[in-house]
Design a protein around this motif. Structure first.
Motif, PDB file in Angstrom:
ATOM      1  N   SER A   1      83.850  48.418 -38.321  1.00  0.00           N
ATOM      2  CA  SER A   1      83.464  47.013 -38.184  1.00  0.00           C
ATOM      3  C   SER A   1      83.013  46.395 -39.491  1.00  0.00           C
ATOM      4  CB  SER A   1      82.340  46.874 -37.150  1.00  0.00           C
ATOM      5  OG  SER A   1      81.158  47.501 -37.615  1.00  0.00           O
ATOM      6  N   GLY A   2      83.153  47.134 -40.579  1.00  0.00           N
ATOM      7  CA  GLY A   2      82.733  46.608 -41.876  1.00  0.00           C
ATOM      8  C   GLY A   2      81.239  46.379 -41.947  1.00  0.00           C
ATOM      9  N   GLY A   3      80.473  47.182 -41.209  1.00  0.00           N
ATOM     10  CA  GLY A   3      79.025  47.066 -41.237  1.00  0.00           C
ATOM     11  C   GLY A   3      78.452  46.034 -40.290  1.00  0.00           C
ATOM     12  N   ARG A   4      79.319  45.377 -39.511  1.00  0.00           N
ATOM     13  CA  ARG A   4      78.832  44.316 -38.613  1.00  0.00           C
ATOM     14  C   ARG A   4      78.285  44.858 -37.300  1.00  0.00           C
ATOM     15  NH1 ARG A   4      83.645  42.345 -40.547  1.00  0.00           N
ATOM     16  NH2 ARG A   4      84.730  42.860 -38.599  1.00  0.00           N
ATOM     17  N   MET A   5      78.705  46.080 -36.913  1.00  0.00           N
ATOM     18  CA  MET A   5      78.245  46.664 -35.650  1.00  0.00           C
ATOM     19  C   MET A   5      77.875  48.126 -35.853  1.00  0.00           C
ATOM     20  SD  MET A   5      80.900  45.143 -32.784  1.00  0.00           S
ATOM     21  CE  MET A   5      82.356  45.765 -33.649  1.00  0.00           C
ATOM     22  N   ASP A   6      76.990  48.590 -34.985  1.00  0.00           N
ATOM     23  CA  ASP A   6      76.638  50.007 -34.988  1.00  0.00           C
ATOM     24  C   ASP A   6      76.229  50.399 -33.573  1.00  0.00           C
ATOM     25  OD1 ASP A   6      76.255  52.550 -35.898  1.00  0.00           O
ATOM     26  OD2 ASP A   6      74.718  52.051 -37.375  1.00  0.00           O
ATOM     27  N   VAL A   7      76.061  51.684 -33.339  1.00  0.00           N
ATOM     28  CA  VAL A   7      75.707  52.192 -32.016  1.00  0.00           C
ATOM     29  C   VAL A   7      74.196  52.346 -31.908  1.00  0.00           C
ATOM     30  CG1 VAL A   7      75.899  54.163 -30.441  1.00  0.00           C
ATOM     31  CG2 VAL A   7      77.894  53.398 -31.748  1.00  0.00           C
ATOM     32  N   ASP A   8      73.624  51.781 -30.846  1.00  0.00           N
ATOM     33  CA  ASP A   8      72.213  51.986 -30.529  1.00  0.00           C
ATOM     34  C   ASP A   8      72.132  53.279 -29.723  1.00  0.00           C
ATOM     35  OD1 ASP A   8      69.639  52.026 -29.578  1.00  0.00           O
ATOM     36  OD2 ASP A   8      69.618  49.936 -28.916  1.00  0.00           O
ATOM     37  N   GLU A   9      71.680  54.342 -30.362  1.00  0.00           N
ATOM     38  CA  GLU A   9      71.681  55.660 -29.719  1.00  0.00           C
ATOM     39  C   GLU A   9      70.692  55.764 -28.565  1.00  0.00           C
ATOM     40  OE1 GLU A   9      72.469  59.266 -32.112  1.00  0.00           O
ATOM     41  OE2 GLU A   9      72.026  57.961 -33.818  1.00  0.00           O
ATOM     42  N   SER A  10      69.819  54.787 -28.432  1.00  0.00           N
ATOM     43  CA  SER A  10      68.895  54.792 -27.299  1.00  0.00           C
ATOM     44  C   SER A  10      69.509  54.134 -26.075  1.00  0.00           C
ATOM     45  CB  SER A  10      67.595  54.060 -27.662  1.00  0.00           C
ATOM     46  OG  SER A  10      67.806  52.663 -27.754  1.00  0.00           O
ATOM     47  N   ARG A  11      70.717  53.560 -26.242  1.00  0.00           N
ATOM     48  CA  ARG A  11      71.354  52.857 -25.130  1.00  0.00           C
ATOM     49  C   ARG A  11      72.803  53.325 -24.940  1.00  0.00           C
ATOM     50  NH1 ARG A  11      70.742  46.623 -25.541  1.00  0.00           N
ATOM     51  NH2 ARG A  11      71.243  46.829 -23.319  1.00  0.00           N
ATOM     52  N   ILE A  12      72.954  54.611 -24.740  1.00  0.00           N
ATOM     53  CA  ILE A  12      74.260  55.197 -24.438  1.00  0.00           C
ATOM     54  C   ILE A  12      74.255  55.584 -22.963  1.00  0.00           C
ATOM     55  CG2 ILE A  12      75.849  57.090 -24.911  1.00  0.00           C
ATOM     56  CD1 ILE A  12      74.774  57.145 -27.771  1.00  0.00           C
TER      57      ILE A  12
END
Length: 259
Positions: A68-79
């Motif tokens: 995503s070119g740094g625009r998105m990431d995964v919230d590991e507390s909400r999987i």
């Protein structure tokens, strides 16, 4: 992120039940290995639990951020994990073997299917037994089940080695240290759908029984409204599992990383 199984055709599942069903029909789709469900992935002993672990690790480890070119990431507390039918069986396997990955899970039309071959099980229907994680924290679980499901029968389906709904709920309670004697409280009631909640907070198990519903995912969508009249499906709009799942997920986050 949505992961779909790719592999054996669902025709194999049908031909295991009906010898006259041609395996050349319905050749698109695939299955998850959820133990006694379903043929293909189970027969080939596909390690879909490890696949899920790898998928979560890779996506949360920078893949999403990079793509995503740094625009998105995964919230590991909400999987979260969510599935219906074979997907529901696999959600229960994930909750059994890899509960530390998820903040909560939702399943519709399925049970935990981790037992060895049953004495009445069809020869053509494979099984793969597995054990649940001994070290586990409570995992919130929301489940939907129709009591007229001809495949995942309310009182169990020995031909396919599927346990009863009552036994499944007992196992879920045990995972979250909820007394077997707990009768729960009604948290939703509308028409044919009634939901009971057992336990509180992260220990919550909510099970929704839909009277006269067959093997389906209840929702307000047009496909379900059509399925109300289809024998064996008998869907209902009395409860929207999609809406309920999202509201359930929003209540829970992992307190800490355990991977």
């Amino acid at each position: 992120v949505v992961a779909y199984p790719q592999g054996i055709a669902p025709a194999e599942s049908l031909s295991a039940l009906f010898s006259w069903f041609p395996t050349s029909w319905l050749t698109r789709g695939g299955t998850w290995n959820a133990g006694s469900c379903c043929p293909g992935a189970t027969r080939s002993h596909t390690d879909d639990v490890q696949f899920t672990r790898d998928l979560v690790r890779d996506l949360a480890g920078g893949t999403v951020k990079r793509l995503s070119g740094g625009r998105m990431d995964v919230d590991e507390s909400r999987i979260y994990a969510c599935g219906g039918s074979n997907g529901a069986f696999f959600v229960f396997r994930l909750a059994c073997e890899a509960p530390e990955l998820f903040a909560a899970v939702v399943a519709a039309a399925g049970v935990l299917a981790n037992e060895t071959r049953g004495p009445s099980q069809l020869t053509a229907w494979p099984s793969e037994s597995f054990s649940c994680s001994a070290s586990r924290s409570p995992l919130p679980i929301l489940a939907f089940q129709g009591d007229a499901d001809l495949l995942v029968r309310w009182n169990g389906q020995p031909l396919l080695n599927f346990r009863s709904v009552a036994e499944n709920i007992k196992i879920l309670k045990d995972w979250n240290s909820i007394p077997e004697s707990c009768t729960g409280t009604v948290t939703f009631s509308n028409g044919r759908a009634v939901c009971h909640a057992y336990g509180k907070g992260a220990s919550n198990i909510t099970h929704c029984r839909i009277s006269w519903m067959g093997h389906s995912w209840p929702t307000a969508l047009a496909l379900c409204r059509f399925g109300v009249f289809v024998p064996g499906v008998q869907c209902t709009t009395d409860i929207d599992a999609t809406v309920q799942a999202w509201e359930f997920f929003k209540r829970y986050r992992l307190e800490r990383k355990t991977r």
